[in-house]
Structures are given as C-alpha cells and as structure tokens.
Design a protein around this motif. Structure first.
Motif, mmCIF file in Angstrom:
data_model
loop_
_atom_site.group_PDB
_atom_site.id
_atom_site.type_symbol
_atom_site.label_atom_id
_atom_site.label_comp_id
_atom_site.label_asym_id
_atom_site.label_seq_id
_atom_site.Cartn_x
_atom_site.Cartn_y
_atom_site.Cartn_z
ATOM 1 N N LEU A 63 108.204 -14.629 111.052
ATOM 2 C CA LEU A 63 109.353 -14.346 111.906
ATOM 3 C C LEU A 63 110.503 -13.614 111.225
ATOM 4 O O LEU A 63 111.474 -13.255 111.892
ATOM 5 C CB LEU A 63 109.890 -15.669 112.491
ATOM 6 N N LYS A 70 112.707 -10.597 109.389
ATOM 7 C CA LYS A 70 112.886 -9.184 109.753
ATOM 8 C C LYS A 70 111.846 -8.311 109.056
ATOM 9 O O LYS A 70 111.267 -7.397 109.667
ATOM 10 C CB LYS A 70 114.297 -8.729 109.380
ATOM 11 N N VAL A 127 108.452 -8.883 110.790
ATOM 12 C CA VAL A 127 108.453 -8.289 112.132
ATOM 13 C C VAL A 127 108.261 -6.779 112.042
ATOM 14 O O VAL A 127 107.507 -6.183 112.813
ATOM 15 C CB VAL A 127 109.767 -8.636 112.873
ATOM 16 N N ARG A 138 101.857 -3.856 117.290
ATOM 17 C CA ARG A 138 102.532 -3.685 118.583
ATOM 18 C C ARG A 138 102.151 -2.351 119.217
ATOM 19 O O ARG A 138 101.878 -2.294 120.427
ATOM 20 C CB ARG A 138 104.059 -3.786 118.399
ATOM 21 N N THR A 169 100.619 -11.697 119.548
ATOM 22 C CA THR A 169 100.868 -12.939 118.815
ATOM 23 C C THR A 169 99.601 -13.448 118.135
ATOM 24 O O THR A 169 99.646 -13.929 116.997
ATOM 25 C CB THR A 169 101.418 -14.023 119.764
ATOM 26 N N PHE A 203 111.270 -11.497 116.446
ATOM 27 C CA PHE A 203 109.857 -11.280 116.774
ATOM 28 C C PHE A 203 109.711 -10.909 118.244
ATOM 29 O O PHE A 203 109.002 -9.960 118.596
ATOM 30 C CB PHE A 203 109.074 -12.558 116.463
#
Length: 495
Positions: free
Chosen positions: A136, A138, A141, A148, A183, A443
């Motif tokens: 989680l 920075k 992420v 993503r 996830t 996140f």
C-alpha cells in the motif's frame, strides 16, 4: 423481648444495605449525552432501518450530533457532525484506537486477527506495517502501474465491443472484475475471478460486507441469538467461510508449493510465519485472513466508488461534458490510453472523485471503534467499553458545512477548497482519521483515477431509460460498504 431483638436485627440489616448502596453510588451522577427512549431488552435496535446511516442521521436531527444509544445492553455513541468527530477522534485518538470484538468478525475473519478489525497493539502495528510497506505504500502503488494498465486495457476492449454493437453493457460487472483482478494480481500473485462466475463472486463479496456491517440481534442480546439463526445469518457465515476460506487456502498452498517465489504479499506474509519478531507470532491462519482483508478492501470499496462515480456523471451530463473536455483537451492528439502521469494535474477529475466520496462514502459509518478509557466530551461523560460509530455519511451531507445544496452533486465546490479526505479535515472523512484510518487510500485512488479518465476519454455514456430514475439509480445495498442496489446498465458509444 424476642420481638425487640428481631426488630433491631431487621433495622440493622436495612441500615447496612442502605449504607452499602450509598457507598457504591458515585459522588455525582454521570452527565450522559442525549439519548432516545429505549425499549426493555432490545434498547434502540428497533430504530435502525435497513440503511443505518440514514436512520441514525434522522435520530441525530432530534437528539443532536453527540447521541448515546443502547443496542441491547451495549452503549453506542453516535457522532454526526465534524465538530464532535474532531473533538473525540483528534483529542482522544489513542483511547479510540480499538475495535469492538464482534462475533461475526470472529467467525469470518479469524477472531479479528486481520488489519481492519484486529485489536490495537503490537500485533496490529506489525501486520499493518508489513501490508503498507509491501502493498500500500506510494512506492509500491507506483510499481503496480503496468498491472493497472493491462487490466484497464482489457476492460476497455470489452466496452469497445459493446459500443460497436450498440448493445447494453453491465458496467457494474466490468468494474468489479477490474478491481478484483488488479487486487488479485498484486496481492495474491494471479487473477482468480475466472475460476467462478463473476455474478457469484460479486454476491459473495456483498454477503461478507452485509454480515460484517450488520447489527445482528445475537451480537447485543445473546439470549436472542436464535433469531439470527432463523434469519439464516449462521448459514451465510458458514457459506462465506467455505467459499473465501477455501480460496485463500488455495492461494497460500500455491505459494508454499511454488518452485520460485513471486515476492508478492502472500510470500512476504509466509516468511513471517517462521519468524517471531519481538514475541509477535503470525500464524498460517492469520496469513489467510490478512490477505483476504487486503483483497476485500481493494475490491469492494474501490468498485463501489467507481460505480457511484459513473452513476453520478451519467445523471449529470453537464459534469460529464466538463470532465471530458478536461481529459480530451490535455493532449494535442487523441491518446487511446490515459496514464497515471496524464491524470496528475486534472483538477476537475479529482473534484469529481472528492464529490462522490462526499455523497457516497464507501463505508458510510466507517468501521466501529471501542473506547478503552473514560472520556469527557463536550461536558458529557462517556464510559470505557462504549462502542463508537462515526456517521461519515451524515457529516458529509451537513448543511452547516456544505450549504443548502449539500444533497446535490456539484464537483465545482471542491475546486477552490482546502478540505482534504486524508484524515485531517473532519468535514470530509470517507476513509476515517487517526491511527485506524484506512491505509489503502493511495492504492484505491490510483486505480480509480486512471480507470475514470479512460472510460470518459474514449466513450460517451447514457443509461437505459428502463433502468434509470432516482429510485433506481440511487437505491443502496445494505452492509459495511454501500454500493448500488441494482447493476449499472449503460450504452457506451465512441467519442
């Protein structure tokens, strides 16, 4: 003579009983917060509707923003304004850092040895730190940007296919698939949504959220626990345990038997099993439910937020147009995919997200807390052992803060506002505040921002008129998180 002795004995006994009662009585009667009249045995449980955030707000209009209820014999303090939330959560954060030990949580989440419901202490600090550092933070992420992009691109292909055929699209299913796949890949090592139907998967996630966010009678009145059994709650808990418990067992076993570690969160957690850092023991059963916690947190609330964002934008075409102009106008030539870097300075996009977080906080009542010490709040005495509910939904619709149009969707209100949703502005606390604030904000937002930018950039959107209108569009589910009750059925068309 005997009568005199008997009389003296009775008088002495009565005097001792009276003296004992007087000695036990506190010097001053506690000054309790305003409280609605309650029924014997059940207390104020009968005043909760299917949507507790709404019924508690209605009660606060009459009894004030600092209100004491009783669920059975359990005292429950309800905060419904930013001022009282600040006074308690800021001033007494340490005393408010614990969670009530709920039977449902004990049955579903291994006695609350996960991150969200674990008691405050060394164990909680340790596992939270591990999850933040390896999932989680920075830095982590940012490292997931490629994941993503891959999953958003897959979703966009499905949207493009629907837009070319002018067929209706269940956007809700696409969004929960996206959030669960992202996830799964970053925390569990691979996608798991293809192993079962997405509708069944969504139903199971919803069941967990309903159970954990409910107010079962047996939780507060043990002698009436049979009512929950008749209502089928026990069967639902058993079903969820079998479904997700089996999935998490499979995930852990895959990592144990893997020839090569993937160095994802599961591998990191398994490495803790052989350690005993500062006397803190992390068991295999703990690992299973910690990763379930991360999976549910990354899926359910992120999906709910995206679903509400698209709902409000389609309901307000002038806002949709404004957002499209910002996204499409940033580049001299049309870009098929908008990246995290592209959205960094999009002010209206961020204002839209803030406004949806205000009107539709993923957890309207946040996660309940438990006072571990007595506190004095605004002249009222609050005893240790009192459960605390923060009605973020009511706070974020308070006309004192937000004006007479507090119920309206108006992103422009955030363009020149200094209020932030990261726990420092108590007028806007969708993720909570203090020690038990949600650690997964970065996140979730990274996925939400890029997904929204791409959906709005490439397509125009309208709802099926058969499935629209306030009663349909804004109808809510029940549970810890609140998403749309009905799926979001849309017609996308190329921009």
């Amino acid at each position: 003579m005997e009568m005199i002795i008997i009389s003296l004995s009775l008088t002495t006994i009565l005097a001792l009983l009276l003296l004992n009662r007087l000695l036990k009585r506190p010097a001053t009667k506690p000054n309790l917060p305003p409280s609605p009249w309650r029924l014997p045995v059940i207390g104020n449980l009968h005043q909760l509707s299917l949507h507790p955030h709404r019924s508690l707000r209605s009660l606060s209009f009459r009894y004030g923003p600092l209100m004491l209820l009783h669920f059975g014999r359990v005292p429950v303090l309800v905060l419904s304004s930013s001022d009282v939330a600040h006074d308690l959560m800021k001033t007494h954060d340490f005393k408010l850092a614990n969670r009530p030990q709920l039977k449902v949580v004990e049955n579903i989440l291994n006695g609350g040895r996960d991150v969200a419901f674990s008691p405050y202490g060394e164990y909680w600090r340790h596992i939270k730190s591990v999850c933040v550092i390896h999932l989680l933070s920075k830095k982590m992420v940012q490292s997931f940007e490629k994941v993503r992009e891959e999953e958003i691109s897959l979703m966009m292909e499905r949207v493009a296919k629907a837009s070319s055929s002018t067929s209706p699209l269940n956007l809700s299913e696409l969004l929960i698939t996206l959030t669960s796949d992202v996830t799964s890949k970053v925390s569990l090592g691979r996608k798991h949504s293809k192993e079962e139907s997405i509708s069944d998967f969504k139903n199971q996630v919803r069941t967990i959220m309903e159970l954990v966010g409910g107010f079962p009678v047996g939780e507060y009145i043990p002698c009436l626990a049979w009512i929950d059994k008749i209502r089928g709650l026990d069967d639902k808990v058993k079903q969820v345990n079998e479904k997700f418990g089996g999935l998490m067992d499979k995930v852990v076993q895959e990592h144990v038997e893997a020839d090569k570690p993937t160095h994802d969160l599961v591998d990191i957690m398994l490495s803790l099993e052989t350690q005993n850092k500062n006397g803190i023991e992390v068991r295999r059963s703990d690992i299973k439910f910690i990763i379930l916690d991360m999976f549910l947190g990354g899926t359910a609330t992120t999906y709910a937020l995206l679903e509400w964002i698209m709902t409000e934008l389609i309901r307000h075409p002038e806002c949709m147009k404004k957002l499209q102009e910002e996204i499409r106008g940033e580049a001299t030539t049309f870009k098929l995919y908008r990246s995290q870097e592209d959205v960094e300075d999009m002010k209206y996009l961020k204002a839209v997200i803030k406004e949806v977080l205000r009107l539709h906080p993923p957890l309207p009542l946040l996660v309940p807390r438990l006072l571990t010490e007595d506190v004095k709040l605004r002249g009222c005495d609050i005893a240790a052992g009192t459960q605390v509910i923060v009605n973020a939904w009511a706070i974020q619709r308070d006309t004192v803060t937000w004006g007479i149009d507090a119920e309206e969707f108006r992103p422009e209100r955030h363009l020149n506002s200094s209020l932030d949703f990261r726990g420092t502005s108590f007028e806007l606390i969708p993720f909570g505040s203090g020690r038990r604030m949600c650690p997964g904000i970065g996140f979730a937002l990274a996925l939400v921002e890029v997904t929204l930018a791409n959906l709005v950039n490439r397509f125009n959107w309208r709802m099926d008129v058969r499935f629209s209108g306030d009663e349909y569009d804004l109808a809510e589910t029940t549970g810890l998180d609140v998403c749309r009750k009905f799926p979001l059925i849309v017609f996308p068309s190329p921009a």
